[in-house]
Enzyme design. Structure first.
Site, mmCIF file in Angstrom:
data_model
loop_
_atom_site.group_PDB
_atom_site.id
_atom_site.type_symbol
_atom_site.label_atom_id
_atom_site.label_comp_id
_atom_site.label_asym_id
_atom_site.label_seq_id
_atom_site.Cartn_x
_atom_site.Cartn_y
_atom_site.Cartn_z
ATOM 1 N N HIS A 267 -53.544 26.936 30.168
ATOM 2 C CA HIS A 267 -53.205 28.694 30.255
ATOM 3 C C HIS A 267 -52.198 28.843 31.508
ATOM 4 C CE1 HIS A 267 -54.465 32.573 30.394
ATOM 5 N NE2 HIS A 267 -55.771 32.530 31.063
ATOM 6 N N HIS A 306 -49.963 28.646 20.617
ATOM 7 C CA HIS A 306 -50.850 29.578 21.048
ATOM 8 C C HIS A 306 -51.871 29.935 20.321
ATOM 9 C CE1 HIS A 306 -51.819 33.713 22.879
ATOM 10 N NE2 HIS A 306 -51.224 33.056 24.037
ATOM 11 N N ASP A 362 -44.577 30.939 28.351
ATOM 12 C CA ASP A 362 -44.494 29.692 29.406
ATOM 13 C C ASP A 362 -43.172 28.972 29.270
ATOM 14 O OD1 ASP A 362 -46.707 30.543 30.930
ATOM 15 O OD2 ASP A 362 -47.843 29.731 29.623
HETATM 16 C C1 COA Z 1 -52.161 27.338 23.627
HETATM 17 C C2 COA Z 1 -53.031 26.004 23.244
HETATM 18 C C3 COA Z 1 -54.173 25.511 24.042
HETATM 19 C C4 COA Z 1 -53.707 26.720 21.804
HETATM 20 O O1 COA Z 1 -54.693 25.800 21.250
HETATM 21 P P1 COA Z 1 -55.559 26.154 19.991
HETATM 22 O O2 COA Z 1 -55.266 27.408 19.550
HETATM 23 O O3 COA Z 1 -56.790 25.353 20.481
HETATM 24 O O4 COA Z 1 -54.723 25.118 18.995
HETATM 25 P P2 COA Z 1 -55.004 23.723 18.663
HETATM 26 O O5 COA Z 1 -55.186 22.937 19.823
HETATM 27 O O6 COA Z 1 -56.301 23.484 17.775
HETATM 28 O O7 COA Z 1 -53.558 23.397 17.739
HETATM 29 C C5 COA Z 1 -53.535 23.261 16.556
HETATM 30 C C6 COA Z 1 -52.634 22.157 15.987
HETATM 31 O O8 COA Z 1 -51.506 22.146 16.708
HETATM 32 C C7 COA Z 1 -51.000 21.154 17.564
HETATM 33 N N1 COA Z 1 -50.704 21.513 18.824
HETATM 34 C C8 COA Z 1 -51.067 22.792 19.396
HETATM 35 N N2 COA Z 1 -50.236 23.032 20.296
HETATM 36 C C9 COA Z 1 -49.346 21.968 20.493
HETATM 37 C C10 COA Z 1 -48.196 21.641 21.236
HETATM 38 N N3 COA Z 1 -47.934 22.313 22.476
HETATM 39 N N4 COA Z 1 -47.679 20.606 21.212
HETATM 40 C C11 COA Z 1 -48.089 19.420 20.141
HETATM 41 N N5 COA Z 1 -48.831 19.879 19.299
HETATM 42 C C12 COA Z 1 -49.800 21.156 19.620
HETATM 43 C C13 COA Z 1 -52.746 20.466 17.680
HETATM 44 O O9 COA Z 1 -52.369 19.242 18.034
HETATM 45 C C14 COA Z 1 -53.233 20.653 16.605
HETATM 46 O O10 COA Z 1 -52.786 19.826 15.701
HETATM 47 P P3 COA Z 1 -54.031 19.224 14.725
HETATM 48 O O11 COA Z 1 -54.127 20.231 13.579
HETATM 49 O O12 COA Z 1 -52.976 18.149 14.027
HETATM 50 O O13 COA Z 1 -55.110 18.488 15.537
HETATM 51 C C15 COA Z 1 -52.168 24.859 22.600
HETATM 52 O O14 COA Z 1 -51.232 25.334 21.477
HETATM 53 C C16 COA Z 1 -51.638 24.113 23.524
HETATM 54 O O15 COA Z 1 -52.034 23.239 24.401
HETATM 55 N N6 COA Z 1 -50.173 24.511 24.163
HETATM 56 C C17 COA Z 1 -49.646 23.794 25.249
HETATM 57 C C18 COA Z 1 -50.034 24.596 26.173
HETATM 58 C C19 COA Z 1 -49.485 25.727 26.576
HETATM 59 O O16 COA Z 1 -48.079 25.964 26.307
HETATM 60 N N7 COA Z 1 -50.219 26.789 26.937
HETATM 61 C C20 COA Z 1 -49.784 28.223 27.179
HETATM 62 C C21 COA Z 1 -50.448 29.232 26.299
HETATM 63 S S1 COA Z 1 -49.771 30.910 26.899
#
Ligand code: COA
Length: 428
Positions: A267, A306, A362
């Site tokens: 987050h 996201h 971010d």
């Molecule tokens: C923001 C976040 C937590 C959203 O998570 P979510 O909605 O639960 O999405 P998921 O984690 O299910 O992601 C879906 C797919 O994309 C992949 N993915 C998501 N974000 C990714 C990233 N930043 N880098 C690589 N792969 C990513 C996941 O591994 C998943 O792949 P899969 O379907 O093969 O398992 C996630 O995108 C993330 O961890 N991003 C990095 C952290 C970040 O920048 N956070 C700030 C948010 S404002």
């Protein structure tokens, strides 16, 4: 068209007609669907709230597919270009833009409350010299509740208003104190001749000079970042704010809980992780190798992806423009080229395209904070300052919602059935 949905329970053959309002069904309407007399009734299962609306809200609108973000109906692009953070905070908290008298009153109220009790300083001196600023921030915000016993009067709108002003006003002061503590500098008191952001920069960086003069371009850049971070509807920390607030906790305790939720790297801790990632990658030629590791699932590309945006985060676009203005003053952050290269390659990669992973707010914000002289571990604190107005708007909205009840999800119990206690000597 009838605004209902018909459900046939294949276990019993019974049919149910459930009302559809604003594109949702009420989860409680499922409870009547029972397989037999002793059945509790149907529930919906939604870990991580992927498809559950936990409240109605009139604060922030997001269309993640189209990349739209609006506060109280105003597009984020217009607010970032024309407004100020304090005006946006007023908008978020009150529902409408202020007229000039209202804005003046709001700004002077906030200015009046920037000081924190001297004992807060003493309290903060107790933190270890290398304590993470966000840990200090969360604890100090929680400690504020011990200074304002009137904050417990959560059903009194005037008391709520007073705590909201205090919290918005004191966040920059506490944030700057966490920084000064971490580098062993004496705390700088608020300077109420200055605006919200200039005062914050003064408390961060003032040394022995009588008056700290922030560069207006940097001051404005901070204002834009604060506007972009003010609210983002029902995210993890807003949900924590509402959840904790729903038990009628005082707003300082609820805000501390929201800040704790923000601390996590998924987050508000993500911008900190982006910078660490960029430093770790080191140079442009290492980008393909890094992307390969992301594709293999060995690491994440921080600042990408996201839960809601499946398109370019509109805030990331604005931040990129702000970065250009800042770098003209400070000189280019050497990590910018690396970030741009990372973005370019990622946006061409199948892995990111198919998963709809785009840069989020971010990805670039950390580079600007760094250019402003703000150290990496302060980044989540920088996020928490403006998000406080969003948390408080969510809290105020919940407190005045006729449907307010203590938040208490259900569970699907999959554990052991009843079994008898076995004395220690008889256990294997
Ligand atoms: C923001 C976040 C937590 C959203 O998570 P979510 O909605 O639960 O999405 P998921 O984690 O299910 O992601 C879906 C797919 O994309 C992949 N993915 C998501 N974000 C990714 C990233 N930043 N880098 C690589 N792969 C990513 C996941 O591994 C998943 O792949 P899969 O379907 O093969 O398992 C996630 O995108 C993330 O961890 N991003 C990095 C952290 C970040 O920048 N956070 C700030 C948010 S404002």
């Amino acid at each position: 068209m009838k605004e209902t949905i018909t459900v046939i329970d294949n276990r019993t053959g019974k049919t149910y007609e459930l009302p559809v309002t604003h594109g949702t069904i009420r989860a409680m309407d499922l409870r009547q669907i029972k397989s037999g007399d002793d059945d509790f009734g149907l529930m919906s299962y939604d870990p991580a709230f992927m498809n559950t609306a936990s409240c109605t809200s009139r604060i922030t609108y997001i269309d993640g597919d189209k990349g739209i973000l609006r506060y109280r109906g105003y597009p984020i692009e217009q607010l970032a270009e024309k407004s100020t953070y304090l005006e946006v905070a007023y908008l978020i908290l009150n529902g409408d833009l202020p007229n000039s008298a209202q804005l003046e009153e709001w700004e002077s109220n906030v200015k009046l409350h920037t000081m924190v009790h001297e004992n807060i300083k003493k309290f903060m001196e107790g933190f270890h010299y290398d304590a993470h600023p966000m840990g200090m921030f969360i604890s100090t915000v929680a400690a504020l509740s011990t200074y304002f016993s009137d904050a417990k009067r959560i059903n009194d709108p005037l008391s709520r208003r007073a705590q909201i002003i205090r919290l918005v006003a004191k966040m920059p002061t506490i944030a700057a104190y966490t920084y000064r503590h971490s580098i062993g500098r004496p705390y700088a008191y608020p300077d109420n001749d200055l605006g919200y952001n200039a005062n914050f920069l003064s408390m961060m960086f003032k040394m022995t000079e009588q008056k700290y003069h922030a560069n207006p371009v940097l001051e404005r850049a901070l204002d834009v970042l604060f506007i972009l971070h003010a609210d983002h509807e029902q995210n993890c920390s807003a949900n924590a704010m509402r959840s904790v607030g729903s038990s009628n906790s005082d707003p300082y305790s609820a805000t501390a809980a929201a800040a704790a939720a923000l601390y996590g790297p998924l987050h508000g801790g993500a911008n900190e992780e982006v910078l660490r990632m960029l430093v770790q990658i080191g140079s442009k030629d290492k980008v393909p190798e890094f992307i390969k590791r992301v594709r293999a699932g060995e690491t994440k590309l921080m600042g990408f992806g996201h839960r809601v945006y499946k398109n370019y985060d509109p805030r990331a676009k604005i931040i990129k423009q702000t970065a250009d203005a800042v770098f003209e003053v400070t000189g280019k952050n050497p990590l910018l080229d690396l970030a741009l290269e990372l973005e370019r390659i990622a946006l061409e990669e199948d892995y990111f395209i198919t998963r709809k992973l785009y840069p989020n707010v971010d990805f670039y914000s950390g580079l600007i904070y760094q250019a402003l002289g703000i150290p990496t571990d302060m980044f989540p604190v920088m996020f928490a300052i403006p998000r406080t107005s969003g948390w408080l708007a969510q809290w105020e909205e919940m407190m005045t919602d006729p449907e307010k009840k203590i938040v208490r999800p259900r569970q699907v119990y999959l554990g052991a059935k009843q079994r008898d206690y076995v004395s220690l000597e008889k256990r294997k």
